[in-house]
Structures are given as structure tokens and as C-alpha cells.
Design a protein around this motif. Structure first.
Motif, PDB file in Angstrom:
ATOM      1  N   ALA A   9       5.931 -14.516  -4.560  1.00 24.44           N
ATOM      2  CA  ALA A   9       7.039 -13.661  -4.131  1.00 24.44           C
ATOM      3  C   ALA A   9       6.449 -12.314  -3.736  1.00 24.44           C
ATOM      4  O   ALA A   9       5.671 -11.730  -4.498  1.00 24.44           O
ATOM      5  N   HIS A  10       6.780 -11.857  -2.538  1.00 22.36           N
ATOM      6  CA  HIS A  10       6.170 -10.637  -2.015  1.00 22.36           C
ATOM      7  C   HIS A  10       7.227  -9.559  -1.825  1.00 22.36           C
ATOM      8  O   HIS A  10       8.272  -9.786  -1.211  1.00 22.36           O
ATOM      9  N   THR A  11       6.950  -8.384  -2.404  1.00 20.90           N
ATOM     10  CA  THR A  11       7.866  -7.255  -2.240  1.00 20.90           C
ATOM     11  C   THR A  11       7.287  -6.224  -1.282  1.00 20.90           C
ATOM     12  O   THR A  11       7.939  -5.811  -0.316  1.00 20.90           O
ATOM     13  N   SER A  12       6.080  -5.790  -1.536  1.00 18.13           N
ATOM     14  CA  SER A  12       5.448  -4.780  -0.671  1.00 18.13           C
ATOM     15  C   SER A  12       3.950  -4.779  -0.923  1.00 18.13           C
ATOM     16  O   SER A  12       3.451  -5.449  -1.829  1.00 18.13           O
ATOM     17  N   GLY A  13       3.231  -3.980  -0.137  1.00 18.34           N
ATOM     18  CA  GLY A  13       1.791  -3.847  -0.311  1.00 18.34           C
ATOM     19  C   GLY A  13       1.005  -4.806   0.554  1.00 18.34           C
ATOM     20  O   GLY A  13       1.556  -5.594   1.318  1.00 18.34           O
ATOM     21  N   THR A  14      -0.338  -4.764   0.398  1.00 18.16           N
ATOM     22  CA  THR A  14      -1.218  -5.538   1.264  1.00 18.16           C
ATOM     23  C   THR A  14      -1.199  -7.018   0.935  1.00 18.16           C
ATOM     24  O   THR A  14      -1.075  -7.861   1.810  1.00 18.16           O
ATOM     25  N   GLY A  15      -1.363  -7.386  -0.336  1.00 20.73           N
ATOM     26  CA  GLY A  15      -1.290  -8.791  -0.665  1.00 20.73           C
ATOM     27  C   GLY A  15      -2.210  -9.191  -1.798  1.00 20.73           C
ATOM     28  O   GLY A  15      -2.791  -8.354  -2.501  1.00 20.73           O
TER      29      GLY A  15
END
Length: 750
Positions: free
Chosen positions: A632-638
Motif C-alpha cells: 500500500a503506497h501513500t507517498s514518498g519514493t518507494g
């Protein structure tokens, strides 16, 4: 005292010198217990001068003698008896003993910490014993009291060690009992402690050369015999020759590393091992230096032969000592908190020939540059030669010599030799090799080896002498029809790499030649094994066959992306109810990785600490693995997943990903975020991708793979792998991780 007149007449009493004198004395008073009534008018008075000694000197107290005391006659006065002894003599000067009256010199003196001896009369004392320093006693010259080590040279210490004893200065009647400084008068020496050389010096043992034309003496180095009356320990001791032990150290690099807990150290000394464990035998605590000190103490406490182990900072230095001839050290493989380092041990060398056997039956000889000759008797005619190779031109050499002294070569990459990297036996034309004179091999032409009965090469194999031989090219066993007929068998094994598939270029259909079959070769069977599945193209098939049969006459087009998965390797990959079994970054709480209701999450602006299984998953190098995980991705590079030393793609979107890793190391599964990434990881599944085999099923076998296919009786035949993809975007040049192996079982007709 004189008489006393009667009639009451008074007396005059005086001392013998007239003073004092007292007259008119009517009564004389004496001390109590000194007057005795003898009756008849007679009395006895015991005369004891006030404050003086009696004649028996039995009332002495605190006597101070202020004048010289001499006996009444020479050599007649004895101080004390065997029944009544003096307890102590205290003197500020010296004691001297003379043999006779009026002698010029004493035979013994004691004074100033020196006990001297001499002959007396006109001879001064000439030898003595003197305390030099704590625990050290010198033999001195008896005059200066300093001792002369070059002349007398005896030093006795409190450890009972005797050094510098020079038999040259001992009188002739006793010299044989002492060794000279040069040790050139030794006889039947029994040494019961190790001989240790000084730093930077060598120990040389050599027999003395004769000074006449006599046979030189042999040198014998022999271990202890068994006790003649032994009933249990009846075997004599071994003699061990060993080079010096290389450096052995442990270095503590991170005492607080989690892998240090309960880690072990194993030491093998002279074949005897012991293991010490953190937490019970030693502790990782406080600092690297303290931990090293604890390890050193534990090694000393457990060792049988090691002389010492000391800690210098964070490094544990092991001192083998003279009793150790073999020493290995190791630590728990997973322990990243310390290292174990071993230097190279020395070797045992001989300058001349080395002989084995009671009567020089087997000899090892230096046979020129890099060669060792092993032979028996007086010549090398029945021996064999070993060599590591010369100048890189040839590989290791292993030469057998026959009874005439001619070599049968093995292992020098020359005709009739065996290359160091080729695990096979090669024979030069006409040469043979046999065992027990009943079976053997003989080379009769290039690529053709004949199995024979070990006696007559022309007779061919016996009924049990033939069989299949696996080799990189066809090797045949040839016999007569009366025995086993003609048997020519071979197995072609050819692996392909992903680099070879990529090299086929920007095409969707291409061939890779895997074998050239000689004329008269019959294909009996074939298999295609997908070792690691292709992981980039949408599809990829592989087939096996000949050009004229559109490459599918042996194995039909088969899925090179097929996968057979093994068992689950991850524990609690769904994070159900907790994150047990996982190490969450630098501490398991925000800001960092943290447990977040059936998943683990990563906070922003925290750190790049990794998410890993608490018990490391050990990858097998060369094995392919499939990783499935949800993000699950919210923000940022990864975040990036890696396993077996291979990193996947950095992910920056919410999805479920499938990634394939062909391990290049044993490194564990790791999720590495960027510091600014905010999101979560869930449902982690890791499984080994097993090999897929094509050729067992009828549907996988080509039309010509019937157990007997003869492509050509007169010409060679090329066999190919055919790769095809229908990917709409990419071609064979984009293939990833595709590897496999082809097997062809063949027979060659005569």
C-alpha cells in the motif's frame, strides 16, 4: 668472714680492700634464705653479691658484654649441648671458622649475605654463595663477592632453573656430570620439556661430522616406547613433524550485534575440539574490548594444549605454544558481530629424498622443477611422478612408470595426459590401462576407447566388460559379435544461459545449436529441463530438434515460463495479529517500521532501516525463487525487495507484485524503503521455483523421439533448441533469467 668473739664484744666489719670499714658491730644481718644453722654454735651464710651473677651464672638477666670474651684454653669451650641448645645467634659482623690455632685464613666465613669457603692455612677463601637479587643465588669467587659468571657461571633461581653452567670450569672428577655451554659432551639425554628457540632464531639438530675417515653417525628422532609391562597401552607413540602455526585471531566488530547472542566459538587443537558459547562460557557485553577479554579467558579456561589467549583491544590473539601442531578456529556462521581469521601454517620440507619403509622400500625424490618422483628400490623404473605443472603451460602431472621406465602419462594436457580441469582419463594411441589383468581400456583411434579383458587387447570385452559410458562426446565400448556385439553409447549434456538467449537478437524466433551428432548416431531419448523460468517476456517456448523437422522432432514447443513452486519459506508473512518473526527496522516503533493491524507500515522522514525475517532465510546460490507481496503506497519514493543478493524493482504504487530472484549469494529476504516513503507491506510469500522437465510425457515428445531415430548414416546432424516468443512488445533480446539443460541419449552404430 672471720670468727665472732664471745662475751658481747663488738666487731669491726670491712671489705677486703679496707673500704668501707664499720666498727662496733654487734649484729650482722644477712639476706633471707642465705643463713643456715649448723647447730653447736655454727652457721653458714650463702654469699651472693647484691645485683651480681653467681658462679653458675644461673641468675643472669639482660646481660650486656662490653669486652672481648676469650676461652681459657684453645678449642675446648662448647656453646650449648645437644640437650640444651641456643635458640638464635644475632651478630652484626661475621662468623669465621679456623682449622687450627693461629691459622692465617679461615675455612669458612659468614657475613654480609655471603657464605664463603676456603682451604684455610695460607689460602684465602675462594668460593662462596651470595644472594644477588630476589630468588637468585650466585656462586661467587669468595673474595669480591660479585661472582664471575664466565668462570663459575652457576645461577640458581626460585623456579629451580639452572642456566649458564659451564662444565669447562668444573674440576675433572665432576665435569662429566655437567653439560658444557656448547652441549658437546651430552650423552643419553632425556628431555622432558619442549625445546623452544628464541625469537628470530632457528633450532638446528645435526650430528657432528667425524674427524677421521669413519662412517658418519645417523641422526635418530624417535618417540617414546610403550612400557614393556603394558597390558593396555601397548602401542608406541607417534612422531609428528609439523610446520609453525599461522596467526589465529578473533576480532569483535560489534559486541551488541543481535547475532552475537548464544553464538559459539569452536577451536580444534591437535584434533581435540572444544566449543564455548556466548551467555554461558563468555559474555558479549559493555564493549568490543571487554567482550574480547571475556572470549580470551574462556579459551584459556577450556584449552588443553594452547599456551595462552590474550585480548589486545577488540582482537583475541591465540598463542599456540610448543605443544600444538594443529589448530583450527571457527565461529557461528551467522554471527556478524565478530570474525575468525587464520593465517597460513608452515610446511615441513626435506632437502633430499624422503624414504618410507623399514628398508628404504618407497622413496620420494625431488625430480626437477616442480616435480616429485615416487619410486621403490634403487631406481625410478617402477615408480610414478607427481607435478603441479610448469609455468602454466601444462596442468598437474601424474606419471606412472612401467617396468621399463617408460611413463604412462596422466594429467599434463599432453597426448595421453589428463588436463587438470577435465575429470576424465585420456590415453595416448596404443596405450592402455587395466586393473587386476582382467579388465582394461585401450585407445584405438581418436574418440574411440576399447574395453578389453586386460590381457589381450584384440580379444575385446568379456560378457561383463562392456557398459555405458557418459561423456561430453561419444565414447564407445567396442567388442565382437560373439561377446556383446557393438555397443557405442553416449550422453550429450548441454546447458543454455540467459545470455545465449539474449544473444539471439531482436527476433521472436531463433535457434541455438546444442550438439553435432556423428554419422550413424541413433537418438534414443531426449529431455529439456527448464532450470530457471523466463521472467520478463509475456511468453516463451523452447523446442528441441533438427532443422529439417522444424526443430520439434524430439521435444515439442514447451513453456519456458512454467513454474513448479516449493513450500512456503516465510513465517507469518500475513502479519496476522502481530509481527512475530520479523525485525522491524531500527526498533519496531514509529518513526520507522511499525506493526499496523495485520500489516507493517513505514513512517515518513524516519530512516532507511530494513524489514527482514528475524531468523534469516538462507538462499541457495543458483536457485530461482518467486516472491509475491502486497504494498500500500501513500507517498514518498518507494520500497525495494531483495533476496539471495539480487534486488528487485523499486515499487511506488499500491499493488501485488511477483518478483523472481536467481540467488547469487545466501543473503536473506530484505525490504529496503527510502527515508521519505510512507506505506505498508502485507501478504509476503516466498517459494523456490523448482525445475520443470519436458520429455517424460507422450505429449511432450516429438514425432521422431520413438526410442530409435537415425538422422543420417553417412553425415553429421546438428541438433538445435528453438526459442519462440509472441510478446507484442519485446523479443528474445529482452529475455530475463531463462536457463536450462538439454540431455540427449545416443548410440553409435559400428
Amino acid at each position: 668472714m672471720g670468727w665472732i668473739p664471745s662475751g658481747g664484744t663488738s666487731l669491726t666489719v670491712a671489705e677486703s680492700d679496707g673500704t668501707p670499714s664499720v666498727s662496733g658491730v654487734s649484729t650482722i644481718l644477712v639476706s633471707n634464705t642465705t643463713l643456715t644453722d649448723n647447730t653447736g654454735g655454727s652457721v653458714t651464710i650463702a654469699m651472693t653479691p647484691a645485683g651480681g651473677a653467681n658462679t653458675a651464672l644461673s641468675n643472669l638477666a639482660s646481660v650486656a658484654i662490653n669486652a672481648a670474651v676469650s676461652p681459657g684454653a684453645d678449642n675446648t669451650i662448647v656453646h650449648g649441648t645437644t640437650a640444651l641448645r641456643f635458640s638464635n645467634f644475632i651478630s652484626g659482623g661475621a662468623f669465621s671458622i679456623y682449622k687450627a690455632a693461629s691459622e692465617a685464613n679461615p675455612t669458612a666465613t659468614l657475613g654480609s649475605g655471603v657464605l664463603n669457603f676456603g682451604a684455610g692455612t695460607t689460602n684465602a677463601v675462594d668460593v662462596g654463595l651470595k644472594r644477588s637479587s630476589g630468588g637468585v643465588l650466585y656462586v661467587t669467587d669468595g673474595s669480591s663477592g660479585q661472582g664471575d659468571l664466565n668462570a663459575h657461571g652457576l645461577v640458581i633461581t626460585d623456579t629451580t632453573m639452572v642456566t649458564n653452567l659451564n662444565a669447562d670450569t668444573v674440576d675433572g672428577s665432576h665435569a662429566a656430570a655437567f653439560a658444557k655451554v656448547a652441549l658437546d659432551n651430552l650423552a643419553s639425554v632425556a628431555i622432558n620439556v619442549p625445546l623452544v628457540t628464541g625469537v628470530g632464531t632457528a633450532l638446528t639438530l645435526a650430528a657432528a661430522a667425524p674427524i677421521t675417515d669413519a662412517a658418519p653417525s645417523i641422526s635418530l628422532l624417535r618417540s617414546a616406547d610403550a612400557f614393556p609391562g603394558a597390558t593396555v597401552n601397548t602401542t608406541g607413540a607417534n612422531t609428528i613433524l609439523a610446520g609453525g602455526i599461522g596467526r589465529r585471531i578473533f576480532t569483535v566488530v560489534a559486541y551488541n550485534n543481535g547475532t552475537m547472542a548464544s553464538s559459539t566459538i569452536t577451536v580444534v587443537e591437535n584434533g581435540e575440539s572444544f566449543t564455548i558459547t556466548e551467555g554461558s562460557d563468555w559474555d558479549a557485553e559493555t564493549s568490543e574490548a571487554v567482550t574480547a577479554t571475556n572470549i580470551a579467558a574462556a579459551i584459556v579456561n577450556s584449552a588443553q594444549f594452547i599456551q595462552d589467549a590474550t585480548a589486545v583491544g577488540a582482537v583475541v590473539r591465540i598463542v599456540p605454544g610448543p605443544s600444538v601442531y594443529s589448530l583450527t578456529i571457527a565461529k557461528t556462521a551467522a554471527d556478524a558481530g565478530m570474525t575468525a581469521t587464520s593465517g597460513t601454517d608452515g610446511v615441513t620440507q626435506t632437502a633430499g629424498d624422503f624414504v618410507l619403509g623399514k628398508t628404504a622400500q618407497v622413496k620420494f625424490a625431488d625430480y626437477g622443477t616442480n616435480d616429485i618422483l615416487i619410486y621403490s628400490g634403487a631406481s625410478f623404473a617402477a615408480g610414478f611422478e607427481l607435478s603441479p605443472g610448469v609455468g602454466g603451460s601444462y596442468g598437474p602431472k601424474f606419471l606412472f612408470y612401467n617396468s621399463t621406465g617408460n611413463p604412462i602419462r596422466m594429467g599434463d594436457n599432453q597426448p595421453g595426459g589428463m588436463g587438470g580441469l577435465v575429470q576424465a582419463l585420456n590415453l595416448a594411441s596404443g596405450t592402455s590401462l587395466n586393473w587386476n589383468a582382467d579388465v582394461g581400456f585401450v585407445r584405438i583411434s581418436p574418440g574411440l576407447v576399447k574395453v578389453y579383458d586386460g590381457v589381450a587387447q584384440a580379444s575385446g570385452p568379456s560378457a561383463t566388460g562392456s557398459g555405458n559410458i557418459e561423456a561430453s562426446t561419444a565414447i564407445t565400448a567396442v567388442g565382437t559379435a560373439a561377446a556383446n556385439g557393438y555397443i557405442r553409447t553416449g550422453v550429450y549434456k548441454r546447458a543454455w544461459t540467459n545470455a545465449e538467449v539474449v544473444a539471439l537478437g531482436a527476433t521472436k524466433d531463433a535457434e541455438l545449436k546444442i550438439a553435432t551428432l556423428p554419422a550413424k548416431t541413433v537418438v534414443r531419448n531426449a529431455y529439456v529441463v527448464v532450470d530457471t523460468k523466463e521472467s520478463y517476456l509475456s511468453d516463451l517456448t523452447v523446442a528441441l530438434g533438427r532443422t529439417g523437422a522444424t526443430y520439434i522432432d524430439y521435444i515439442v514447443a514447451s513453456n519456458a515460463k512454467a513454474e513448479t513452486l516449493g513450500s512456503e519459506l516465510v513465517t507469518n508473512g500475513a502479519f496476522t495479529g502481530n509481527a512475530t518473526g520479523w525485525t522491524l527496522g531500527a526498533g519496531g516503533g514509529t518513526p520507522d517500521w511499525f506493526y499496523d493491524t495485520d500489516k507493517v507500515s513505514h513512517a515518513a522522514d524516519s530512516a532507511t532501516g530494513t524489514l527482514t525475517p528475524t531468523t534469516p532465510l538462507v538462499a541457495v546460490v543458483g536457485t530461482q525463487y518467486k516472491l509475491t507481496w502486497t504494498m500500500a503506497h501513500t507517498s514518498g519514493t518507494g520500497v525495494t525487495a531483495s533476496f539471495g543478493g539480487v534486488s528487485g524493482t523499486q515499487r511506488a504504487s499500491g499493488a501485488t507484485f511477483n518478483e523472481y530472484f536467481t540467488a547469487t549469494s545466501t543473503a536473506t529476504l530484505t525490504f529496503t524503503p527510502t527515508a521519505n516513503w510512507v506505506g505498508s507491506v502485507d501478504t509476503v510469500i516466498l517459494k523456490e521455483v523448482a525445475r520443470t522437465v519436458y520429455g517424460d510425457l507422450i505429449t511432450e515428445r516429438g514425432t521422431n523421439l520413438t526410442g530409435y531415430d537415425l538422422p543420417s548414416y553417412t553425415a553429421v546432424t546438428d541438433v538445435y533448441l528453438n526459442f519462440v516468443t509472441t510478446d507484442g512488445t519485446y523479443n528474445l533480446a529482452n529475455a530475463l533469467q531463462s536457463t536450462g539443460t538439454v540431455y540427449l541419449m545416443t548410440e553409435t552404430l559400428p
